[in-house]
Design a protein around this motif. Structure first.
Motif, PDB file in Angstrom:
ATOM      1  N   ALA A  33     -35.784 -16.505 -35.722  1.00 24.87           N
ATOM      2  CA  ALA A  33     -34.893 -17.006 -36.765  1.00 24.87           C
ATOM      3  C   ALA A  33     -35.690 -17.309 -38.033  1.00 24.87           C
ATOM      4  O   ALA A  33     -35.271 -16.951 -39.145  1.00 24.87           O
ATOM      5  CB  ALA A  33     -34.148 -18.249 -36.274  1.00 24.87           C
ATOM      6  N   GLU A  34     -36.832 -17.959 -37.873  1.00 27.27           N
ATOM      7  CA  GLU A  34     -37.703 -18.232 -39.026  1.00 27.27           C
ATOM      8  C   GLU A  34     -38.188 -16.925 -39.651  1.00 27.27           C
ATOM      9  O   GLU A  34     -38.224 -16.777 -40.873  1.00 27.27           O
ATOM     10  CB  GLU A  34     -38.927 -19.036 -38.587  1.00 27.27           C
ATOM     11  N   HIS A  35     -38.589 -16.005 -38.804  1.00 29.61           N
ATOM     12  CA  HIS A  35     -39.077 -14.697 -39.258  1.00 29.61           C
ATOM     13  C   HIS A  35     -38.001 -13.989 -40.075  1.00 29.61           C
ATOM     14  O   HIS A  35     -38.277 -13.484 -41.171  1.00 29.61           O
ATOM     15  CB  HIS A  35     -39.494 -13.874 -38.036  1.00 29.61           C
ATOM     16  N   LEU A 138     -49.309  -9.962 -42.767  1.00 26.30           N
ATOM     17  CA  LEU A 138     -49.616 -10.953 -43.798  1.00 26.30           C
ATOM     18  C   LEU A 138     -49.930 -12.317 -43.185  1.00 26.30           C
ATOM     19  O   LEU A 138     -50.861 -13.007 -43.623  1.00 26.30           O
ATOM     20  CB  LEU A 138     -48.458 -11.052 -44.796  1.00 26.30           C
ATOM     21  N   LEU A 139     -49.171 -12.703 -42.163  1.00 27.55           N
ATOM     22  CA  LEU A 139     -49.455 -13.980 -41.502  1.00 27.55           C
ATOM     23  C   LEU A 139     -50.808 -13.946 -40.793  1.00 27.55           C
ATOM     24  O   LEU A 139     -51.572 -14.911 -40.847  1.00 27.55           O
ATOM     25  CB  LEU A 139     -48.346 -14.346 -40.517  1.00 27.55           C
ATOM     26  N   ASN A 140     -51.119 -12.841 -40.133  1.00 25.05           N
ATOM     27  CA  ASN A 140     -52.416 -12.730 -39.478  1.00 25.05           C
ATOM     28  C   ASN A 140     -53.555 -12.745 -40.488  1.00 25.05           C
ATOM     29  O   ASN A 140     -54.592 -13.357 -40.242  1.00 25.05           O
ATOM     30  CB  ASN A 140     -52.485 -11.475 -38.608  1.00 25.05           C
ATOM     31  N   LEU A 141     -53.372 -12.099 -41.603  1.00 22.97           N
ATOM     32  CA  LEU A 141     -54.403 -12.133 -42.635  1.00 22.97           C
ATOM     33  C   LEU A 141     -54.620 -13.559 -43.129  1.00 22.97           C
ATOM     34  O   LEU A 141     -55.746 -13.990 -43.345  1.00 22.97           O
ATOM     35  CB  LEU A 141     -54.031 -11.207 -43.796  1.00 22.97           C
ATOM     36  N   ALA A 142     -53.541 -14.302 -43.289  1.00 23.74           N
ATOM     37  CA  ALA A 142     -53.632 -15.683 -43.768  1.00 23.74           C
ATOM     38  C   ALA A 142     -54.132 -16.644 -42.689  1.00 23.74           C
ATOM     39  O   ALA A 142     -54.674 -17.705 -43.004  1.00 23.74           O
ATOM     40  CB  ALA A 142     -52.269 -16.147 -44.279  1.00 23.74           C
ATOM     41  N   ASN A 143     -53.950 -16.272 -41.409  1.00 17.31           N
ATOM     42  CA  ASN A 143     -54.357 -17.114 -40.272  1.00 17.31           C
ATOM     43  C   ASN A 143     -55.665 -16.640 -39.639  1.00 17.31           C
ATOM     44  O   ASN A 143     -55.920 -16.916 -38.457  1.00 17.31           O
ATOM     45  CB  ASN A 143     -53.266 -17.105 -39.182  1.00 17.31           C
ATOM     46  N   ASP A 144     -56.471 -15.914 -40.384  1.00 11.40           N
ATOM     47  CA  ASP A 144     -57.740 -15.394 -39.857  1.00 11.40           C
ATOM     48  C   ASP A 144     -57.558 -14.602 -38.563  1.00 11.40           C
ATOM     49  O   ASP A 144     -58.342 -14.726 -37.625  1.00 11.40           O
ATOM     50  CB  ASP A 144     -58.764 -16.524 -39.658  1.00 11.40           C
ATOM     51  N   GLY A 145     -56.510 -13.806 -38.501  1.00 15.52           N
ATOM     52  CA  GLY A 145     -56.289 -12.923 -37.363  1.00 15.52           C
ATOM     53  C   GLY A 145     -55.860 -13.613 -36.088  1.00 15.52           C
ATOM     54  O   GLY A 145     -56.060 -13.077 -34.997  1.00 15.52           O
ATOM     55  N   GLN A 146     -55.227 -14.761 -36.199  1.00 11.31           N
ATOM     56  CA  GLN A 146     -54.870 -15.580 -35.035  1.00 11.31           C
ATOM     57  C   GLN A 146     -54.264 -14.768 -33.889  1.00 11.31           C
ATOM     58  O   GLN A 146     -54.804 -14.757 -32.783  1.00 11.31           O
ATOM     59  CB  GLN A 146     -53.935 -16.712 -35.483  1.00 11.31           C
ATOM     60  N   SER A 147     -53.170 -14.061 -34.118  1.00  9.77           N
ATOM     61  CA  SER A 147     -52.546 -13.357 -32.981  1.00  9.77           C
ATOM     62  C   SER A 147     -53.298 -12.080 -32.628  1.00  9.77           C
ATOM     63  O   SER A 147     -53.260 -11.642 -31.475  1.00  9.77           O
ATOM     64  CB  SER A 147     -51.060 -13.088 -33.239  1.00  9.77           C
ATOM     65  N   TRP A 148     -54.003 -11.486 -33.582  1.00 11.39           N
ATOM     66  CA  TRP A 148     -54.816 -10.312 -33.252  1.00 11.39           C
ATOM     67  C   TRP A 148     -55.943 -10.716 -32.307  1.00 11.39           C
ATOM     68  O   TRP A 148     -56.211 -10.032 -31.337  1.00 11.39           O
ATOM     69  CB  TRP A 148     -55.397  -9.684 -34.514  1.00 11.39           C
ATOM     70  N   ARG A 149     -56.598 -11.829 -32.605  1.00 12.62           N
ATOM     71  CA  ARG A 149     -57.691 -12.290 -31.750  1.00 12.62           C
ATOM     72  C   ARG A 149     -57.161 -12.710 -30.384  1.00 12.62           C
ATOM     73  O   ARG A 149     -57.739 -12.376 -29.354  1.00 12.62           O
ATOM     74  CB  ARG A 149     -58.447 -13.447 -32.418  1.00 12.62           C
ATOM     75  N   GLU A 150     -56.063 -13.459 -30.356  1.00 10.23           N
ATOM     76  CA  GLU A 150     -55.501 -13.950 -29.095  1.00 10.23           C
ATOM     77  C   GLU A 150     -55.030 -12.825 -28.181  1.00 10.23           C
ATOM     78  O   GLU A 150     -54.990 -12.989 -26.962  1.00 10.23           O
ATOM     79  CB  GLU A 150     -54.329 -14.898 -29.362  1.00 10.23           C
ATOM     80  N   ASN A 151     -54.635 -11.695 -28.770  1.00 12.62           N
ATOM     81  CA  ASN A 151     -54.030 -10.618 -27.985  1.00 12.62           C
ATOM     82  C   ASN A 151     -54.845  -9.332 -27.976  1.00 12.62           C
ATOM     83  O   ASN A 151     -54.357  -8.288 -27.532  1.00 12.62           O
ATOM     84  CB  ASN A 151     -52.609 -10.342 -28.513  1.00 12.62           C
TER      85      ASN A 151
END
Length: 192
Positions: A33-35, A138-151
Motif C-alpha cells: 500500500a505504501e509502495h 532507488l530505495l536500495n540505493l538510498a539504503n546502501d543496498g539493504q535488500s540486495w545484501r539481505e537477499n
C-alpha cells in the motif's frame, strides 16, 4: 454501499503484506500500500520524462491497482525471476476475487486496469512499469543496498530485471539509475 465498504476494507489488508525493502530511516519493511502510494506520486513528478505522452491520471490508476492481488498471494521481491508464471496466475485469481466484491460489475474496470498494467502494451502501462521497477532500486540505493545484501542480489541481476522496462517507459530515469548503479557497484553494496 455495504459491498463497496467491504471492498475498501478488503484493500486495507494490503497494508499487512510485507515487502523486502525498508522505507528510508525506518527499521521495518514497507508494504505494497505504501509502495503504490509512493509510485503514484512518483508518476506525477516524473511525467515530463515519460515516453509517448501517457495519460498520467491513467498511469496513477494503474499503479494504484497493480499490487492488489498481493492481498492473497503476498509480495515477491522485484528481483526474483523464478516462478513468475505461477505467481501471476495466482495473482489473477486474487484480483478477480477482490474486484469481484464490488457490486454491479464495478470491479470490471479495475480488473481491466490491472490487466493493462500486466500486459504492458500501452504507453501508460510502460511508464507505470518503469516507475514500479525503479522504486525498489532507488530505495536500495538510498539504503546502501539493504535488500540486495539481505537477499544476495547482484548488480547484474538488478540490471537484467529493471533495465528494459525502465528504458521503455522513462529512458532518462534509466540513464540516472544506470549511473547510480555503477557508483553503487564500486561501493560494494550488492549482495553477490
Amino acid at each position: 454501499m455495504e459491498d463497496i465498504i467491504d471492498f475498501v476494507l478488503e484493500l486495507d489488508k494490503l497494508k499487512g503484506v510485507t515487502r523486502k525493502v525498508r522505507p528510508l530511516g525506518l527499521d521495518r519493511y514497507e508494504n505494497p500500500a505504501e509502495h503504490s502510494w509512493q509510485i503514484a506520486l512518483f508518476a506525477l513528478a516524473l511525467a515530463p520524462h515519460a515516453v509517448g505522452n501517457p495519460d498520467v491520471a491513467r498511469v496513477v490508476s494503474l499503479l494504484l491497482v497493480h499490487d492488489v492481488g498481493e492481498i492473497d498471494t503476498g509480495d515477491t521481491m522485484a528481483f526474483v525471476e523464478e516462478g513468475v508464471d505461477q505467481r501471476k496466475a495466482a495473482e489473477r485469481v486474487a484480483v478477480e476475487r477482490i474486484f469481484g466484491l464490488l457490486p454491479n460489475g464495478q470491479g470490471t474496470g479495475l480488473r481491466d486496469l490491472w490487466l493493462e498494467f500486466e500486459e504492458e502494451e500501452t504507453a501508460e502501462a510502460r511508464f507505470a512499469h518503469a516507475i514500479d521497477r525503479a522504486m525498489p532500486v532507488l530505495l536500495n540505493l538510498a539504503n546502501d543496498g539493504q535488500s540486495w545484501r539481505e537477499n544476495g542480489i547482484s548488480h547484474d541481476r538488478v540490471v537484467k530485471r529493471v533495465r528494459d522496462p525502465i528504458q521503455r517507459g522513462a529512458p532518462a530515469l534509466w540513464d540516472y539509475i544506470e549511473s547510480e548503479l555503477g557508483k553503487a557497484r564500486e561501493r560494494g553494496i550488492f549482495g553477490a
